[in-house]
Scaffold this motif. Structure first.
Motif, PDB file in Angstrom:
ATOM      1  N   SER A 172       0.833  -1.200   0.000  1.00  0.00           N
ATOM      2  CA  SER A 172       0.000   0.000   0.000  1.00  0.00           C
ATOM      3  C   SER A 172       0.868   1.250   0.000  1.00  0.00           C
ATOM      4  O   SER A 172       1.653   1.469   0.925  1.00  0.00           O
ATOM      5  N   THR A 194       1.169   0.653 -11.229  1.00  0.00           N
ATOM      6  CA  THR A 194      -0.231   0.246 -11.419  1.00  0.00           C
ATOM      7  C   THR A 194      -0.656   0.486 -12.866  1.00  0.00           C
ATOM      8  O   THR A 194      -1.333  -0.363 -13.470  1.00  0.00           O
ATOM      9  N   PRO A 203      -4.064  -2.063  -1.049  1.00  0.00           N
ATOM     10  CA  PRO A 203      -3.906  -3.327  -1.757  1.00  0.00           C
ATOM     11  C   PRO A 203      -5.060  -3.595  -2.737  1.00  0.00           C
ATOM     12  O   PRO A 203      -6.214  -3.297  -2.434  1.00  0.00           O
ATOM     13  N   GLY A 258      -5.695  -1.447  -7.881  1.00  0.00           N
ATOM     14  CA  GLY A 258      -5.500  -1.465  -9.324  1.00  0.00           C
ATOM     15  C   GLY A 258      -6.305  -2.567  -9.995  1.00  0.00           C
ATOM     16  O   GLY A 258      -6.784  -2.411 -11.119  1.00  0.00           O
ATOM     17  N   THR A 290       3.479  -1.779  -6.214  1.00  0.00           N
ATOM     18  CA  THR A 290       3.434  -0.754  -5.172  1.00  0.00           C
ATOM     19  C   THR A 290       4.843  -0.201  -4.926  1.00  0.00           C
ATOM     20  O   THR A 290       5.027   0.997  -4.718  1.00  0.00           O
TER      21      THR A 290
HETATM   22  N1  ASP Z   1      -1.438  -1.403  -4.060  1.00  0.00           N
HETATM   23  C1  ASP Z   1      -1.140  -0.334  -4.966  1.00  0.00           C
HETATM   24  C2  ASP Z   1      -0.612   0.861  -4.191  1.00  0.00           C
HETATM   25  O1  ASP Z   1      -0.915   1.020  -3.037  1.00  0.00           O
HETATM   26  C3  ASP Z   1      -2.306   0.058  -5.812  1.00  0.00           C
HETATM   27  C4  ASP Z   1      -2.622  -1.065  -6.751  1.00  0.00           C
HETATM   28  O2  ASP Z   1      -2.046  -1.128  -7.842  1.00  0.00           O
HETATM   29  O3  ASP Z   1      -3.424  -1.933  -6.424  1.00  0.00           O
HETATM   30  O4  ASP Z   1       0.126   1.659  -4.708  1.00  0.00           O
END
Ligand code: ASP
Length: 451
Positions: free
Chosen positions: A292, A330, A372, A375, A421
């Motif tokens: 995250s 992402t 999390p 994306g 991330t």
């Molecule tokens: N988990 C990623 C972030 O916090 C966002 C994602 O691509 O799901 O940057």
């Protein structure tokens, strides 16, 4: 050993041990016996690390942006800094998404798989999608969102009408806009608002102290979360039919993270990008472990200012905004995933549709929250846009990708999420370093809080 090195060693040990325990103790080859979200490793990881860091996000964004903007002061200077920041975000996201589109269309990981394998993947995917309540609900909402509405949603968040509501729902964009305005007003108020400036500066110092205490929980937290992820998915997935898809995402992220972003950083600052990457290791490892960028934000700010030598003026403003909107990893991943799924369903996308993928994947990444799997859900906007274009050109018989197809990649998403991330946070850090040149700290900045 310095405190920073000790923490690095502990976090790394947590990650490595987590992967080993996940694979050799928790992972069960029989799908029905696999651990799920209720497993104690996930619960403990949330309790020990994710919740304390998440607690900090909104208050930290508020005080950090107010104090950063107050220091920049002059609205025209802020305009230049803001303009450069947004240009940097968009340019690097486009670079990432175009790289992803090129890789996935040349390597074609979704083509040429044996028909039995494809049929099994589809059936499994639909089942997994149906079984995953939260993903299904979020995906269905995103699906009914037209492109215009997606833009309008982002704009609405930028013009908040109730700041408490924005804070309560962790909608960072509205909080940032509010904080920028307050910061400008404090700067414009001169003598009358001097105490407010000192208050936000001092609060920022206090919040960072708190963050530095919480950071010592990172090794335990990342151990739990890494063990849970690997225990749930198993490293064997890297060899399975989805392995080629995963490899394309990972290669794309590696090229963007190790070549594109370092090149951009070097061109604009002449700083040795790999040394800077090494200095930012604490934030990067936390991003990898927590999945995250928002939860990592407190660590990123601390790390960028202390070891990364980014100015407080730049990082207090660039990093909170970046954690919310700048997601290179992402964007790249969304393009690869969507094109891969179309390939699996036997649909070859034309250049026009690829352009739609590039544009909507960037938009979807901007709209994704730094949490999390965000994306994975906003990807639905990309699928809906491509389906719309296929229907417009091919009529009623045009091939369509069912939204449930995202179930196919749902199972392995967490591993890719950890990596994207990390790249998202790396992109933010590079941005803060570049903007430091435009907004360096002045000699008295660090002392101001004490004034
Ligand atoms: N988990 C990623 C972030 O916090 C966002 C994602 O691509 O799901 O940057």
């Amino acid at each position: 050993m310095s405190k920073n090195n000790l923490l690095t060693v502990l976090i790394l040990a947590g990650l490595v041990l987590g992967v080993l325990v996940g694979q050799f103790v928790l992972y069960d080859p029989i799908p029905d016996h696999r651990i799920d979200d209720a497993h104690w490793t996930k619960q403990m990881g949330d309790l020990v690390l994710i919740r304390p860091l998440t607690l900090m996000i909104i208050p930290l964004i508020l005080v950090s942006v107010v104090s950063g903007v107050t220091r920049i002061g002059d609205p025209s200077k802020l305009g230049v800094v803001g303009g450069a920041t947004v240009t940097y975000y968009l340019a690097t996201m486009f670079a990432a998404v175009i790289l992803g589109a090129i890789l996935v269309t040349t390597i074609r990981p979704g083509a040429g798989l044996p028909p039995d394998t494809v049929a099994a993947l589809k059936a499994e995917g639909v089942e997994r999608y149906a079984g995953s309540e939260t993903v299904r609900a979020a995906a269905e909402t995103a699906q009914s969102t037209t492109l215009g509405e997606a833009w309008l949603n982002i704009l609405r968040q930028m013009v908040p009408s109730n700041i408490v509501e924005e804070m309560a729902n962790t909608r960072a964009l509205g909080v940032i806009v509010f904080a920028v305005l307050i910061g400008l007003a404090i700067a414009a108020g001169g003598e009358r608002t001097r105490q407010a400036a000192a208050f936000f500066d001092a609060m920022f110092e206090a919040m960072m102290l708190l963050v530095r205490w919480i950071i010592w929980l990172t090794p335990i937290g990342v151990f739990m979360l890494a063990a849970w992820t690997v225990g749930k998915i198993g490293l064997g997935e890297l060899l399975a039919p989805l392995g080629r898809y995963m490899l394309v995402v990972l290669v794309g992220l590696a090229i963007h993270g190790f070549i594109t972003l370092p090149a951009v950083l070097y061109v604009f600052t002449r700083v040795n990008p790999y040394r800077f990457m090494w200095r930012m290791r604490r934030a990067l490892m936390t991003a990898f472990g927590t999945d995250s960028s928002s939860a990592t934000l407190p660590v990123t700010i601390d790390n960028a200012e202390r070891e990364g030598e980014c100015s407080r003026r730049a990082s207090n403003f660039v990093l909170p905004l970046g954690a919310t909107v700048n997601m290179d990893g992402t964007a790249l991943y969304e393009a690869v995933a969507v094109v891969f799924l179309f390939q699996l369903y036997g649909v070859t996308l034309s250049l026009d549709e690829l352009v739609i993928v590039v544009i909507t994947a960037t938009l979807a990444a901007i709209g994704a929250a730094g949490i999390p799997s965000a994306g994975l859900v906003t990807m639905v906007i990309v699928i809906a846009a491509v389906n719309g274009s296929l229907a417009a050109t091919g009529g009623a018989s045009a091939p369509q990708l069912p939204i449930a197809a995202i179930g196919i990649i749902l199972g392995v998403d967490r591993i890719l999420d950890m990596c994207r991330t990390t790249i998202n946070v790396w992109g933010d850090a590079v941005g803060a370093k570049i903007i430091t040149r435009l907004a360096p700290d002045e000699a008295d900045d660090r002392g101001k809080a004490m004034a």
